[in-house]
Design a protein around this motif. Structure first.
Motif, PDB file in Angstrom:
ATOM      1  N   THR A   1       5.893  -6.544   3.613  1.00  0.00           N
ATOM      2  CA  THR A   1       5.708  -5.626   4.730  1.00  0.00           C
ATOM      3  C   THR A   1       5.991  -4.211   4.247  1.00  0.00           C
ATOM      4  OG1 THR A   1       8.015  -5.894   5.442  1.00  0.00           O
ATOM      5  CG2 THR A   1       6.381  -7.345   6.455  1.00  0.00           C
ATOM      6  N   SER A   2       5.279  -3.270   4.827  1.00  0.00           N
ATOM      7  CA  SER A   2       5.511  -1.859   4.510  1.00  0.00           C
ATOM      8  C   SER A   2       4.847  -1.010   5.575  1.00  0.00           C
ATOM      9  CB  SER A   2       4.936  -1.498   3.137  1.00  0.00           C
ATOM     10  OG  SER A   2       3.521  -1.499   3.180  1.00  0.00           O
ATOM     11  N   SER A   3       5.300   0.215   5.687  1.00  0.00           N
ATOM     12  CA  SER A   3       4.706   1.127   6.673  1.00  0.00           C
ATOM     13  C   SER A   3       3.409   1.721   6.147  1.00  0.00           C
ATOM     14  CB  SER A   3       5.686   2.244   7.028  1.00  0.00           C
ATOM     15  OG  SER A   3       6.072   2.942   5.850  1.00  0.00           O
ATOM     16  N   SER A   4       3.276   1.860   4.832  1.00  0.00           N
ATOM     17  CA  SER A   4       2.064   2.463   4.279  1.00  0.00           C
ATOM     18  C   SER A   4       1.662   1.876   2.935  1.00  0.00           C
ATOM     19  CB  SER A   4       2.243   3.981   4.135  1.00  0.00           C
ATOM     20  OG  SER A   4       3.354   4.286   3.306  1.00  0.00           O
ATOM     21  N   SER A   5       2.612   1.542   2.092  1.00  0.00           N
ATOM     22  CA  SER A   5       2.290   1.049   0.752  1.00  0.00           C
ATOM     23  C   SER A   5       1.603  -0.307   0.813  1.00  0.00           C
ATOM     24  CB  SER A   5       3.565   0.925  -0.090  1.00  0.00           C
ATOM     25  OG  SER A   5       4.216   2.173  -0.207  1.00  0.00           O
ATOM     26  N   GLY A   6       0.764  -0.575  -0.192  1.00  0.00           N
ATOM     27  CA  GLY A   6       0.101  -1.861  -0.295  1.00  0.00           C
ATOM     28  C   GLY A   6       0.935  -2.859  -1.076  1.00  0.00           C
ATOM     29  N   LEU A   7       0.352  -4.018  -1.306  1.00  0.00           N
ATOM     30  CA  LEU A   7       1.043  -5.054  -2.085  1.00  0.00           C
ATOM     31  C   LEU A   7       1.257  -4.602  -3.524  1.00  0.00           C
ATOM     32  CD1 LEU A   7       2.021  -8.083  -1.881  1.00  0.00           C
ATOM     33  CD2 LEU A   7      -0.207  -8.685  -2.830  1.00  0.00           C
ATOM     34  N   GLY A   8       0.327  -3.799  -4.024  1.00  0.00           N
ATOM     35  CA  GLY A   8       0.444  -3.289  -5.387  1.00  0.00           C
ATOM     36  C   GLY A   8       0.544  -4.406  -6.407  1.00  0.00           C
ATOM     37  N   GLU A   9       1.375  -4.187  -7.418  1.00  0.00           N
ATOM     38  CA  GLU A   9       1.580  -5.191  -8.454  1.00  0.00           C
ATOM     39  C   GLU A   9       2.808  -6.058  -8.194  1.00  0.00           C
ATOM     40  OE1 GLU A   9      -0.316  -2.881 -12.311  1.00  0.00           O
ATOM     41  OE2 GLU A   9       1.861  -2.910 -12.055  1.00  0.00           O
ATOM     42  N   SER A  10       3.330  -5.985  -6.984  1.00  0.00           N
ATOM     43  CA  SER A  10       4.589  -6.692  -6.708  1.00  0.00           C
ATOM     44  C   SER A  10       4.467  -8.186  -6.969  1.00  0.00           C
ATOM     45  CB  SER A  10       5.050  -6.430  -5.276  1.00  0.00           C
ATOM     46  OG  SER A  10       4.099  -6.920  -4.335  1.00  0.00           O
ATOM     47  N   GLY A  11       3.360  -8.791  -6.541  1.00  0.00           N
ATOM     48  CA  GLY A  11       3.186 -10.229  -6.756  1.00  0.00           C
ATOM     49  C   GLY A  11       3.078 -10.583  -8.225  1.00  0.00           C
ATOM     50  N   GLU A  12       2.306  -9.766  -8.979  1.00  0.00           N
ATOM     51  CA  GLU A  12       2.148 -10.028 -10.412  1.00  0.00           C
ATOM     52  C   GLU A  12       3.465  -9.881 -11.162  1.00  0.00           C
ATOM     53  OE1 GLU A  12       0.200  -8.247  -8.568  1.00  0.00           O
ATOM     54  OE2 GLU A  12      -1.922  -8.579  -9.049  1.00  0.00           O
ATOM     55  N   LEU A  13       4.262  -8.899 -10.769  1.00  0.00           N
ATOM     56  CA  LEU A  13       5.553  -8.693 -11.429  1.00  0.00           C
ATOM     57  C   LEU A  13       6.511  -9.851 -11.145  1.00  0.00           C
ATOM     58  CD1 LEU A  13       6.021  -4.860 -10.800  1.00  0.00           C
ATOM     59  CD2 LEU A  13       5.443  -5.988 -12.963  1.00  0.00           C
ATOM     60  N   LEU A  14       6.489 -10.356  -9.933  1.00  0.00           N
ATOM     61  CA  LEU A  14       7.339 -11.504  -9.617  1.00  0.00           C
ATOM     62  C   LEU A  14       6.870 -12.741 -10.376  1.00  0.00           C
ATOM     63  CD1 LEU A  14       7.885 -11.132  -5.755  1.00  0.00           C
ATOM     64  CD2 LEU A  14       9.484 -10.562  -7.597  1.00  0.00           C
TER      65      LEU A  14
END
Length: 225
Positions: free
Chosen positions: A179-192
């Motif tokens: 969840t975020s107010s503006s940012s996207g998923l980005g690379e968060s899933g890949e980093l995890l």
């Protein structure tokens, strides 16, 4: 002469009777010897329609599938709401990640350069956040894991990191969400996924603050799990 006529008529009637009998035997019914369909097909069809015997019924699929778990860290409640919606849609268990030293509202004020979260962002070595519990009982019984978190500076909020480090995701399907107010998923899933090193990680989804239950459930249904 009369006898000849009677004999001729009787002979003709016999021919008619024999012809009729032959016509009945060669009608549109197909015998087993004439049919090109496998002999077992009739039994299979009967079994599918519920008319076959018990030994012709198709085998029932194995229904002992693994369970689903929704794991999340929520700083302000937005991720918690999405996690609960996913759990309801999937009939899943829920496991909340709680820092041993909880974040206060002041700690989470990213606009304050002296806040805890800003300090941890600027000092990666300080991002190791101890959790009250980082492992789940009966972990092996779960085949599907949803992992939720808020986005902090374009990555997954670091209180999630200890959970990733402490668990083996081998053989599990893992779906990140944030969840975020503006940012996207980005690379968060890949980093995890890189940090975990194991598991079948699917593409995740980002939800805005205050995401509706309908939107969350529509996404879950789209996964086809």
């Amino acid at each position: 002469m009369m006898k000849k006529i009677v004999s001729i008529v009787s002979f003709a009637m016999c021919l008619l009777v024999l012809t009729a009998c032959g016509s009945q035997n060669s009608g549109d019914g197909v015998t087993a010897a004439q049919s090109s369909e496998p002999a077992g097909s009739a039994q299979q069809s009967a079994g599918q329609s519920g008319e076959g015997s018990a030994d012709t019924q198709p085998a029932q699929p194995d229904s002992q599938d693994g369970k689903t778990l929704v794991v999340y860290y929520s700083a302000t409640g937005n991720t918690e709401d999405v996690a609960n919606d996913i759990a309801e849609a999937m009939d899943a268990d829920v496991f909340e990640l709680e820092p041993a030293e909880p974040y206060s509202d002041a700690d989470l004020d990213w606009r304050d350069e002296d806040s805890r979260v800003v300090y941890e962002y600027e000092n990666p070595d300080a991002r190791t956040v101890e959790l009250t519990a980082a492992t789940v009982s009966d972990w092996e019984s779960y085949d599907t894991i949803f992992i939720g978190y808020p986005i902090w500076w374009g990555i997954a909020a670091w209180p999630i990191d200890e959970f990733i480090a402490e668990n083996d995701f081998t053989g599990k399907t893992v779906i990140p969400f944030c969840t975020s107010s503006s940012s996207g998923l980005g690379e968060s899933g890949e980093l995890l996924e890189e940090a975990a090193g194991t598991g079948n990680w699917l593409e995740g989804e980002r939800f805005p603050s205050g995401a509706s239950t309908e939107d969350v459930q529509a996404w879950v249904e789209s996964l086809g799990l």
